[in-house]
Each structure stands twice: as C-alpha cells, then as structure tokens.
Scaffold this motif. Structure first.
Motif, PDB file in Angstrom:
ATOM      1  N   VAL A 343     -44.414  -9.058  64.077  1.00  0.00           N
ATOM      2  CA  VAL A 343     -43.157  -8.677  64.729  1.00  0.00           C
ATOM      3  C   VAL A 343     -42.359  -9.930  65.050  1.00  0.00           C
ATOM      4  O   VAL A 343     -42.924 -11.006  65.241  1.00  0.00           O
ATOM      5  CB  VAL A 343     -43.421  -7.872  66.016  1.00  0.00           C
ATOM      6  CG1 VAL A 343     -44.230  -6.623  65.706  1.00  0.00           C
ATOM      7  CG2 VAL A 343     -44.132  -8.718  67.067  1.00  0.00           C
ATOM      8  N   PRO A 344     -41.042  -9.827  65.118  1.00  0.00           N
ATOM      9  CA  PRO A 344     -40.211 -10.975  65.490  1.00  0.00           C
ATOM     10  C   PRO A 344     -40.442 -11.366  66.955  1.00  0.00           C
ATOM     11  O   PRO A 344     -40.948 -10.566  67.761  1.00  0.00           O
ATOM     12  CB  PRO A 344     -38.776 -10.460  65.278  1.00  0.00           C
ATOM     13  CG  PRO A 344     -38.918  -9.257  64.408  1.00  0.00           C
ATOM     14  CD  PRO A 344     -40.237  -8.657  64.755  1.00  0.00           C
ATOM     15  N   VAL A 345     -40.060 -12.566  67.302  1.00  0.00           N
ATOM     16  CA  VAL A 345     -40.160 -13.036  68.687  1.00  0.00           C
ATOM     17  C   VAL A 345     -39.355 -12.109  69.595  1.00  0.00           C
ATOM     18  O   VAL A 345     -38.224 -11.737  69.282  1.00  0.00           O
ATOM     19  CB  VAL A 345     -39.635 -14.480  68.811  1.00  0.00           C
ATOM     20  CG1 VAL A 345     -39.614 -14.909  70.279  1.00  0.00           C
ATOM     21  CG2 VAL A 345     -40.507 -15.425  68.000  1.00  0.00           C
ATOM     22  N   GLY A 346     -39.955 -11.692  70.703  1.00  0.00           N
ATOM     23  CA  GLY A 346     -39.276 -10.833  71.661  1.00  0.00           C
ATOM     24  C   GLY A 346     -39.491  -9.355  71.434  1.00  0.00           C
ATOM     25  O   GLY A 346     -39.064  -8.532  72.249  1.00  0.00           O
ATOM     26  N   VAL A 347     -40.167  -9.002  70.332  1.00  0.00           N
ATOM     27  CA  VAL A 347     -40.421  -7.595  70.023  1.00  0.00           C
ATOM     28  C   VAL A 347     -41.857  -7.249  70.432  1.00  0.00           C
ATOM     29  O   VAL A 347     -42.790  -8.010  70.200  1.00  0.00           O
ATOM     30  CB  VAL A 347     -40.211  -7.311  68.515  1.00  0.00           C
ATOM     31  CG1 VAL A 347     -40.585  -5.871  68.173  1.00  0.00           C
ATOM     32  CG2 VAL A 347     -38.762  -7.594  68.150  1.00  0.00           C
ATOM     33  N   VAL A 348     -42.023  -6.072  71.045  1.00  0.00           N
ATOM     34  CA  VAL A 348     -43.341  -5.648  71.505  1.00  0.00           C
ATOM     35  C   VAL A 348     -44.228  -5.253  70.330  1.00  0.00           C
ATOM     36  O   VAL A 348     -43.773  -4.612  69.378  1.00  0.00           O
ATOM     37  CB  VAL A 348     -43.203  -4.449  72.475  1.00  0.00           C
ATOM     38  CG1 VAL A 348     -44.589  -3.903  72.848  1.00  0.00           C
ATOM     39  CG2 VAL A 348     -42.457  -4.878  73.737  1.00  0.00           C
ATOM     40  N   GLY A 349     -45.477  -5.647  70.373  1.00  0.00           N
ATOM     41  CA  GLY A 349     -46.448  -5.265  69.357  1.00  0.00           C
ATOM     42  C   GLY A 349     -47.843  -5.306  69.937  1.00  0.00           C
ATOM     43  O   GLY A 349     -48.023  -5.466  71.153  1.00  0.00           O
ATOM     44  N   GLU A 350     -48.841  -5.157  69.087  1.00  0.00           N
ATOM     45  CA  GLU A 350     -50.236  -5.230  69.509  1.00  0.00           C
ATOM     46  C   GLU A 350     -50.789  -6.613  69.167  1.00  0.00           C
ATOM     47  O   GLU A 350     -50.475  -7.172  68.112  1.00  0.00           O
ATOM     48  CB  GLU A 350     -51.071  -4.152  68.803  1.00  0.00           C
ATOM     49  CG  GLU A 350     -50.702  -2.723  69.185  1.00  0.00           C
ATOM     50  CD  GLU A 350     -51.220  -2.354  70.575  1.00  0.00           C
ATOM     51  OE1 GLU A 350     -52.096  -3.058  71.082  1.00  0.00           O
ATOM     52  OE2 GLU A 350     -50.738  -1.348  71.130  1.00  0.00           O
TER      53      GLU A 350
END
Length: 367
Positions: A343-350
């Motif tokens: 995911v890009p920086v600042g995007v929520v992920g696992e």
C-alpha cells in the motif's frame, strides 16, 4: 523495510556458553541472599541436563517446567536448551482445564517441578521430576544441535479459539539475542530484574539476554512482584539497571516512586512489550528527568520481537503513542492490502512479517 545480517549458525546455548567462558566468576543470578556465578550456574544446568537426558529429553522433545522463581528455574531453562529440548513454561496457577490441555497437547517427556508445585501437575498423569532431587552428575550431554531445532513452546491465550503452541526455533531465538546484544547498554555488573511472567515469551528474552551479556539476573519474590509500591522500592534497593515490563506495570511503578518521593537512579533501560505503549506527560517527565531509556518492543508470539523503538533524553519531545519502530536483524516488514500488494504511504493495510524471526508454526497444526 528490511534488516539483513549474516545469520549465525550457533545455537542459543552456545551463545550463553561463550559468555560463561568469558566471565565465569561474575554473578549470574541473585535471589535474596543466594548468588550464583556463571560457573556455578553452568554446573547446575549441566546436572539438570544430565537428568533430563536420562528422562528422554533430546532435540525437539518437549520439557515442561513448572517451577517457582528461583536460581533453579534459570538453571533448568539452560539445562533444557543444553540437551536441545523444547522449553515449555508452565504456571502452576493456570486454571485446571488449561493446565490439562497444555500438558496433553504438548506431550512433554517430563515435567520439571518442585515440592511446592508438584501437586498442581501430578494429577494430569505426566511424568514429573523434582528439581530438589537432581544431584551432581558426571555426564555432560552434548547433542548435535541445529538452528532449526525448537527452543521453546509458548501457548496462546485461546481468546480466538483453542490455545495453540507457538513453536520457536533456536535460530530465531539466537537472532533475537544477537540483535539485543547489539543494542543493549551495560555489561558485566549490570543488574536485570526477572519480572516478566514465565508463561510470556518476553521472559525468555529477559533471562537469556541477561546471561548472554554477562549481567546479573536479580529475582524478586512473588509478593514484591505483585505490589507496585513494593516493586518500586525493591528496584531502588537492588540497584536494578534494566526492567522488562508491560505498560500498566511501568506506569504503576513510576507513580509509586513519585508518590513515595524517591527516584530510581540506577534504572537505565526499561523494555515494554505485549501491548501499545502510551505515555502521559507525568510518565514521560519521569523518564526524561532520570535519563532512563524506554524501549518499545513489538511482535506477536508467532515471531517474538520483530520491531523496536527507543526513547531517551536525547529526544526533545516524547509522543503520546510510541511507534513500534524498525525491524530487528534479518526481519522484513510489509504493509499490504487485501490483494497482498504494497500500500502507498499513509494508506491503511495489514502488517506482514517475514524473515528469520518466524516461528516454525503451531505444534501439531501443520495447516
């Protein structure tokens, strides 16, 4: 983010053995008026290893340990590692159904216990060996050990289902110790509190990192450990330099010290793990004024520690919520989406973890 380093082929016990050779006469363990040097601790571990070997302990065989805090507890951990056994800590205070499940699921070749705790495990039908009855032995077991042999087994709480035994390898634990040795301050003469609950994987790091660096492991009694005010006074009296504890304990100890009007001048490093580390202004000021470094270690039981972040008096501002930090040696962290893409920086992920620190898996759960 990744951190690569040459993976050592040594086992956990070899790391400790190297330190024993360097500082045989240094104090290894302190419990009340009892003190053991590294040489004496190794001799006791050798006796216990010989007894375990005679009981059938061997590489990857589970040895359960149901002991109270004592020098023999530390020696037994080393004895299990020496024969290549899998150390399974058992808290005698476990509810009867959990105790029975863990011992049934792990099928230990033997349970090392003592006269004060044997009744809690004897009824489960497992084979017990009283540590008080282990005498001096001439044998010195030296099995051929590999980094992929298991070192310890820690059971999850079972909050999301049936408890599972996390099987951690010697290689992963050795990697953790190598990282800890590289970042830890102090050395021979430093005093480390053995505070952490024995069924919690942090206790393994706490005990072995102390012994791997020539420090003195100082053990409080159970009454002191359970009372923040008594614990704070004990930390001061025993001149403790390092403490491993979860955030609620750290806050309670610091509050008790402030309320009773004393500081902890010898405490140089506090390691927190097991939950999110949050700070308020009062707690942050306590650490800044004392110059104590606060380390936030992160990692589920399936990896032990995988990231770490430290704060000390060189930081002008301490955050309210402390980051989990950067990966330790030979560990890679990725934040991925539901399709397992970065995911890009600042995007929520696992958060996904890979590398040397991964456990072999769950005992008896090949899936």
């Amino acid at each position: 983010m990744t951190t690569a380093s040459t993976t050592a082929s040594t086992t956990v016990y070899q790391v400790i053995e190297e330190q024993i050779r360097r500082t045989p006469d240094a104090t290894a363990v302190v419990f009340g008026k009892t003190e053991l040097t590294y040489r004496q601790l190794e001799a006791r571990a050798r006796d216990i290893a010989a007894a375990l070997s005679a009981a059938g302990a061997r590489p990857d065989a589970v040895v359960a340990v149901a002991l109270r805090r004592s020098p023999d507890l530390v020696a037994t951990l080393l004895g299990v590692l020496k024969v290549g056994g899998v150390h399974l800590p058992i808290d005698p205070a476990y509810p009867a159904d959990r105790l029975e499940f863990v011992l049934s699921d792990s099928a230990p070749v033997v349970v090392v216990t003592d006269r004060a705790t044997v009744e809690s495990v004897a009824g489960t039908g497992v084979r017990c060996r009283l540590v008080e009855e282990i005498a001096t032995a001439r044998a010195n077991p030296r099995p051929a050990l590999r980094p992929d042999h298991l070192a310890y087994l820690i059971y999850t709480s079972g909050s999301t289902g049936v408890p599972k035994g996390v099987a951690m390898t010697s290689g992963a634990l050795t990697n953790l110790l190598r990282w800890h040795i590289g970042v830890a301050e102090g050395g021979m003469g430093s005093r480390v509190a053995q505070f952490t609950a024995l069924g919690f994987d942090v206790s393994v790091q706490e005990i072995l990192s102390s012994l791997a660096t020539g420090k003195s492991l100082v053990i409080p009694d159970d009454e002191t450990r359970a009372d923040p005010r008594a614990l704070a006074a004990w930390l001061r009296q025993e001149r403790i330099n390092e403490l491993f504890a979860p955030t609620p304990v750290i806050k309670a100890v610091c509050e008790a010290a402030l309320e009773d009007g004393f500081d902890l001048p010898d405490l140089r490093e506090v390691c927190q793990a097991g939950e999110a580390l949050t700070l308020d202004a009062r707690l942050g000021r306590f650490f800044l004024d004392s110059g104590t470094r606060l380390r936030n270690n992160y990692g589920p039981a399936e990896t032990h520690v995988v990231t770490s972040h430290s704060l000390d008096d060189r930081d002008t501002e301490w955050p309210t919520v402390v980051p989990i930090g950067s990966p330790i040696l030979n560990t890679r962290m990725r934040v991925l989406d539901s399709g397992l893409c970065l995911v890009p920086v600042g995007v929520v992920g696992e958060l996904y973890v890979s590398g040397v620190q991964l456990a072999r898996g769950y005992l008896g759960c090949s899936g």
